[in-house]
Design a protein around this motif. Sequence first.
Motif, mmCIF file in Angstrom:
data_model
loop_
_atom_site.group_PDB
_atom_site.id
_atom_site.type_symbol
_atom_site.label_atom_id
_atom_site.label_comp_id
_atom_site.label_asym_id
_atom_site.label_seq_id
_atom_site.Cartn_x
_atom_site.Cartn_y
_atom_site.Cartn_z
ATOM 1 N N CYS A 1 64.438 45.002 40.601
ATOM 2 C CA CYS A 1 65.453 45.663 39.773
ATOM 3 C C CYS A 1 65.129 47.114 39.408
ATOM 4 C CB CYS A 1 65.660 44.893 38.461
ATOM 5 S SG CYS A 1 65.798 43.105 38.659
ATOM 6 N N LYS A 2 63.857 47.439 39.323
ATOM 7 C CA LYS A 2 63.441 48.716 38.759
ATOM 8 C C LYS A 2 63.974 49.908 39.544
ATOM 9 C CE LYS A 2 59.374 51.123 36.958
ATOM 10 N NZ LYS A 2 57.903 51.079 36.795
ATOM 11 N N ALA A 3 64.146 49.768 40.850
ATOM 12 C CA ALA A 3 64.591 50.896 41.668
ATOM 13 C C ALA A 3 65.973 51.391 41.261
ATOM 14 C CB ALA A 3 64.598 50.505 43.140
ATOM 15 N N CYS A 4 66.791 50.505 40.677
ATOM 16 C CA CYS A 4 68.175 50.878 40.357
ATOM 17 C C CYS A 4 68.506 50.828 38.868
ATOM 18 C CB CYS A 4 69.148 49.973 41.101
ATOM 19 S SG CYS A 4 69.041 50.099 42.900
ATOM 20 N N HIS A 5 67.639 50.224 38.057
ATOM 21 C CA HIS A 5 67.945 50.055 36.634
ATOM 22 C C HIS A 5 66.809 50.611 35.776
ATOM 23 C CE1 HIS A 5 71.399 47.403 37.470
ATOM 24 N NE2 HIS A 5 70.633 46.877 38.418
ATOM 25 N N SER A 6 67.147 51.568 34.927
ATOM 26 C CA SER A 6 66.188 52.116 33.970
ATOM 27 C C SER A 6 66.378 51.449 32.613
ATOM 28 C CB SER A 6 66.381 53.634 33.837
ATOM 29 O OG SER A 6 66.136 54.269 35.073
ATOM 30 N N ALA A 7 65.392 51.644 31.739
ATOM 31 C CA ALA A 7 65.417 50.941 30.461
ATOM 32 C C ALA A 7 66.596 51.349 29.583
ATOM 33 C CB ALA A 7 64.103 51.162 29.714
ATOM 34 N N ASP A 8 66.772 52.668 29.344
ATOM 35 C CA ASP A 8 67.741 53.083 28.327
ATOM 36 C C ASP A 8 68.728 54.136 28.809
ATOM 37 O OD1 ASP A 8 65.912 55.078 28.603
ATOM 38 O OD2 ASP A 8 65.444 55.291 26.478
ATOM 39 N N ARG A 9 68.870 54.264 30.106
ATOM 40 C CA ARG A 9 69.861 55.221 30.618
ATOM 41 C C ARG A 9 70.378 54.756 31.971
ATOM 42 N NH1 ARG A 9 67.707 58.490 34.583
ATOM 43 N NH2 ARG A 9 65.436 58.465 34.765
ATOM 44 N N PHE A 10 71.596 55.133 32.257
ATOM 45 C CA PHE A 10 72.194 54.808 33.544
ATOM 46 C C PHE A 10 71.482 55.575 34.647
ATOM 47 C CE2 PHE A 10 75.060 55.485 37.058
ATOM 48 C CZ PHE A 10 75.677 54.250 37.226
ATOM 49 N N SER A 11 71.162 54.894 35.741
ATOM 50 C CA SER A 11 70.611 55.584 36.908
ATOM 51 C C SER A 11 71.501 55.227 38.090
ATOM 52 C CB SER A 11 69.152 55.207 37.136
ATOM 53 O OG SER A 11 69.001 53.806 37.250
ATOM 54 N N VAL A 12 71.011 54.420 39.009
ATOM 55 C CA VAL A 12 71.887 53.951 40.087
ATOM 56 C C VAL A 12 72.840 52.886 39.558
ATOM 57 C CG1 VAL A 12 71.948 52.860 42.359
ATOM 58 C CG2 VAL A 12 70.124 54.473 41.796
ATOM 59 N N GLY A 13 72.312 52.072 38.651
ATOM 60 C CA GLY A 13 73.104 51.027 38.008
ATOM 61 C C GLY A 13 72.964 51.107 36.503
ATOM 62 N N PRO A 14 73.584 50.174 35.779
ATOM 63 C CA PRO A 14 73.534 50.211 34.311
ATOM 64 C C PRO A 14 72.120 50.048 33.769
ATOM 65 C CG PRO A 14 74.417 48.115 35.078
ATOM 66 C CD PRO A 14 74.336 49.005 36.268
ATOM 67 N N SER A 15 71.910 50.551 32.561
ATOM 68 C CA SER A 15 70.598 50.452 31.927
ATOM 69 C C SER A 15 70.329 49.028 31.469
ATOM 70 C CB SER A 15 70.529 51.382 30.719
ATOM 71 O OG SER A 15 71.386 50.903 29.690
ATOM 72 N N LEU A 16 69.055 48.737 31.189
ATOM 73 C CA LEU A 16 68.710 47.417 30.659
ATOM 74 C C LEU A 16 69.324 47.208 29.281
ATOM 75 C CD1 LEU A 16 64.973 46.959 31.730
ATOM 76 C CD2 LEU A 16 67.085 46.613 33.038
ATOM 77 N N VAL A 17 69.477 48.283 28.506
ATOM 78 C CA VAL A 17 70.132 48.187 27.197
ATOM 79 C C VAL A 17 71.571 47.718 27.367
ATOM 80 C CG1 VAL A 17 70.925 49.496 25.191
ATOM 81 C CG2 VAL A 17 68.640 49.910 26.124
ATOM 82 N N GLU A 18 72.265 48.277 28.343
ATOM 83 C CA GLU A 18 73.657 47.873 28.584
ATOM 84 C C GLU A 18 73.726 46.425 29.048
ATOM 85 O OE1 GLU A 18 77.476 49.101 31.421
ATOM 86 O OE2 GLU A 18 75.837 50.530 31.117
ATOM 87 N N ILE A 19 72.786 46.020 29.904
ATOM 88 C CA ILE A 19 72.761 44.633 30.377
ATOM 89 C C ILE A 19 72.459 43.689 29.212
ATOM 90 C CG2 ILE A 19 71.554 43.012 31.888
ATOM 91 C CD1 ILE A 19 71.092 45.372 33.825
ATOM 92 N N ARG A 20 71.511 44.090 28.345
ATOM 93 C CA ARG A 20 71.197 43.271 27.164
ATOM 94 C C ARG A 20 72.421 43.092 26.286
ATOM 95 N NH1 ARG A 20 68.339 46.565 22.879
ATOM 96 N NH2 ARG A 20 70.541 47.045 22.497
ATOM 97 N N THR A 21 73.181 44.179 26.100
ATOM 98 C CA THR A 21 74.372 44.127 25.251
ATOM 99 C C THR A 21 75.439 43.217 25.847
ATOM 100 O OG1 THR A 21 73.926 46.379 24.503
ATOM 101 C CG2 THR A 21 76.143 45.541 24.138
ATOM 102 N N LYS A 22 75.598 43.281 27.147
ATOM 103 C CA LYS A 22 76.634 42.489 27.805
ATOM 104 C C LYS A 22 76.212 41.038 27.977
ATOM 105 C CE LYS A 22 79.778 42.647 31.764
ATOM 106 N NZ LYS A 22 80.177 43.414 32.979
ATOM 107 N N TYR A 23 74.910 40.828 28.176
ATOM 108 C CA TYR A 23 74.404 39.468 28.398
ATOM 109 C C TYR A 23 73.288 39.141 27.412
ATOM 110 C CZ TYR A 23 76.861 40.044 32.859
ATOM 111 O OH TYR A 23 77.815 40.281 33.832
ATOM 112 N N PRO A 24 73.612 38.883 26.133
ATOM 113 C CA PRO A 24 72.580 38.469 25.171
ATOM 114 C C PRO A 24 72.063 37.072 25.532
ATOM 115 C CG PRO A 24 74.766 38.267 24.207
ATOM 116 C CD PRO A 24 74.954 38.932 25.533
ATOM 117 N N LYS A 25 71.138 36.562 24.738
ATOM 118 C CA LYS A 25 70.449 35.315 25.079
ATOM 119 C C LYS A 25 71.414 34.160 25.265
ATOM 120 C CE LYS A 25 66.415 32.577 23.800
ATOM 121 N NZ LYS A 25 65.713 32.899 25.064
#
Length: 293
Positions: free
Chosen positions: A36-60
């Motif tokens: 995942c790391k090649a396309c997803h950064s922790a707190d900003r959009f890069s190639v794909g959405p950030s991990l923060v955005e994924i966390r927000t959309k898909y909580p536990k």
Amino acid sequence: MKNFNFITAVVLIFSLHAPAIADEQQIGSQAYNQNCKACHSADRFSVGPSLVEIRTKYPKEKRQAFLDWANNPGKVNPKTIQMPAMAHVGNDKLAAIHDYILLSTKFLNERKPKPKFSFKAPQKTYPFVKRAFMPFTSPASIFVALNEELGIVWDTTKLTTRYAVAGRQNIFSGENRIEQVRPFVFYSETADTFWSIANDNNFNFAGYRLVNGLPNFLYSIGGASISEQIERGNKPKSFKRRYTIKGLKQGLTLDLAHQGSAQITADQGQLENNRLTLTPAQAKNFTIEVTFP
């Protein structure tokens, strides 16, 4: 004593489970780095959405939705590239990745993109010379912008001017925009052969040098060596071609047939029906001026 035993039990339970939690986090971290790391950064959009955005959309509580998305992502954002399916990773590792995302971004917020630097290209100064793809001419042509009113296209294969446009008009637009450029061409030379001394095999373009920002074209036709200096004309919408010819042993005729309104004058020879006839002496040095209304 009872409180002591309770705290001891909690610490003991945590101690027993801590290695397992650490192992799961390590599995999630490794799987994220590998997949995942090649396309997803922790707190900003890069190639794909950030991990923060994924966390927000898909909580536990939306673990299953996360797994479904990872296994079959589809095209979510039309402005980004298609994410490949992660089914090969397996649901156990995908769940570990989800845990890693939730834990690693717990105290992070989406980083706002930096404002784009607004760059405005400096205004073109005249005259200037440019080589690029231009329509209605050979790939070896040269654009000469004399001022905002006038630019000419000079062809190094035919050794003559091909057409004229407004100097500010962008004609370097590629083949797909030829029809959009066509209305801005207000003059074009139509003779099959400009030089009477030319045949199919005796053209030789030797390059050009700049004189006061304007090109001095150097070439030979047969045994004659020619220098053609492009100059501004007497009016804003006019240009001159000042010729110096050496080694010419005969008279010379230039075919100035053209489309478009233009007044053509010459300081030597006889100009009639757009044909300029020169004696060998006259052909040594002469100037043609083309003026547009």
